[in-house]
Design a protein around this motif. Structure first.
Motif, short mmCIF file in Angstrom:
data_model
loop_
_atom_site.label_atom_id
_atom_site.label_comp_id
_atom_site.label_asym_id
_atom_site.label_seq_id
_atom_site.Cartn_x
_atom_site.Cartn_y
_atom_site.Cartn_z
N LEU A 5 2.78 -10.14 -6.49
CA LEU A 5 3.12 -10.48 -5.11
C LEU A 5 1.93 -10.33 -4.18
O LEU A 5 1.70 -11.18 -3.32
CB LEU A 5 4.28 -9.62 -4.61
N ILE A 6 1.17 -9.24 -4.33
CA ILE A 6 0.03 -9.05 -3.44
C ILE A 6 -1.04 -10.11 -3.74
O ILE A 6 -1.76 -10.54 -2.84
CB ILE A 6 -0.53 -7.60 -3.49
N GLY A 7 -1.11 -10.56 -4.98
CA GLY A 7 -2.00 -11.66 -5.31
C GLY A 7 -1.57 -12.95 -4.62
O GLY A 7 -2.41 -13.70 -4.13
N ILE B 81 -3.25 -1.56 -6.53
CA ILE B 81 -1.85 -1.23 -6.79
C ILE B 81 -1.70 -0.63 -8.18
O ILE B 81 -0.96 0.33 -8.39
CB ILE B 81 -0.96 -2.48 -6.60
N GLY B 82 -2.41 -1.17 -9.15
CA GLY B 82 -2.33 -0.66 -10.52
C GLY B 82 -2.99 0.69 -10.70
O GLY B 82 -2.63 1.46 -11.59
N ALA C 96 5.39 -6.07 -1.03
CA ALA C 96 4.63 -5.70 -2.22
C ALA C 96 4.18 -4.24 -2.19
O ALA C 96 4.19 -3.57 -3.23
CB ALA C 96 3.42 -6.62 -2.37
N VAL C 97 3.79 -3.73 -1.03
CA VAL C 97 3.26 -2.36 -0.99
C VAL C 97 4.33 -1.31 -0.67
O VAL C 97 4.08 -0.13 -0.85
CB VAL C 97 2.08 -2.22 0.00
N SER C 98 5.49 -1.74 -0.22
CA SER C 98 6.51 -0.75 0.16
C SER C 98 7.51 -0.47 -0.95
O SER C 98 8.24 0.52 -0.88
CB SER C 98 7.25 -1.19 1.42
#
Length: 155
Positions: free
Chosen positions: A9-11, A93-94, A150-152
């Motif tokens: 998603l962030i991608g 994120i990973g 994506a980050v939450s």
């Protein structure tokens, strides 16, 4: 949500807006939404001024994206920047779970999807509205919302 789905998603966000993805990841890190980042190589993403710097860059991109002289996102320089941004943000994120490479790969795939899918969707929206500006604003909003999602979701 899976770490890899969040990286994908962030991608996609990076494919839509190259600087919105690092801004979202940086805010996620600073707000503690990305557990484990502070103990990884990506800790700098949560530092005090990092989210603000990326946010200013994202705002500048929102403005320049609507200028008629802005090149297509599919030209090599623009596409490359989106791939790098997606890969980097996916890796961040990973990193919290020790899946830096997997996150980077998912982010790169997402960036390609976001670049081509976003260009197609924006073109269709612009044709529907008869002008590009509303389509660009909708794309900006989608990038922001997807970035926050994506980050939450990993907390």
């Amino acid at each position: 949500m899976s770490l890899y789905l969040a990286a994908l998603l962030i991608g996609i966000v990076a494919g839509l807006r190259a600087m919105t993805a690092p801004a979202a990841v940086s805010w996620g890190a600073a707000l503690g939404w990305l557990p484990g980042i502070s103990a990884s190589w990506a800790a700098f993403m949560g530092y005090r001024f990092t989210p603000w710097i990326f946010s200013i860059l994202a705002l500048a991109e929102f403005v320049t994206d609507q200028l008629p002289s802005t090149p297509s996102r599919k030209v090599p320089q623009q596409f490359g920047a989106r791939i790098v941004s997606g890969g980097f943000c996916g890796a961040v994120i990973g990193a919290a779970s020790g899946a830096t490479i997997g996150g980077a790969v998912a982010g790169i795939i997402g960036a390609a999807i976001g670049t081509y899918g976003g260009a197609e969707a924006r073109g269709r929206l612009a044709a529907m509205f008869g002008q590009d500006r509303p389509a660009a604003v909708i794309e900006d909003a989608v990038a922001i919302v997807l970035g926050l999602v994506a980050v939450s979701v990993l907390t």
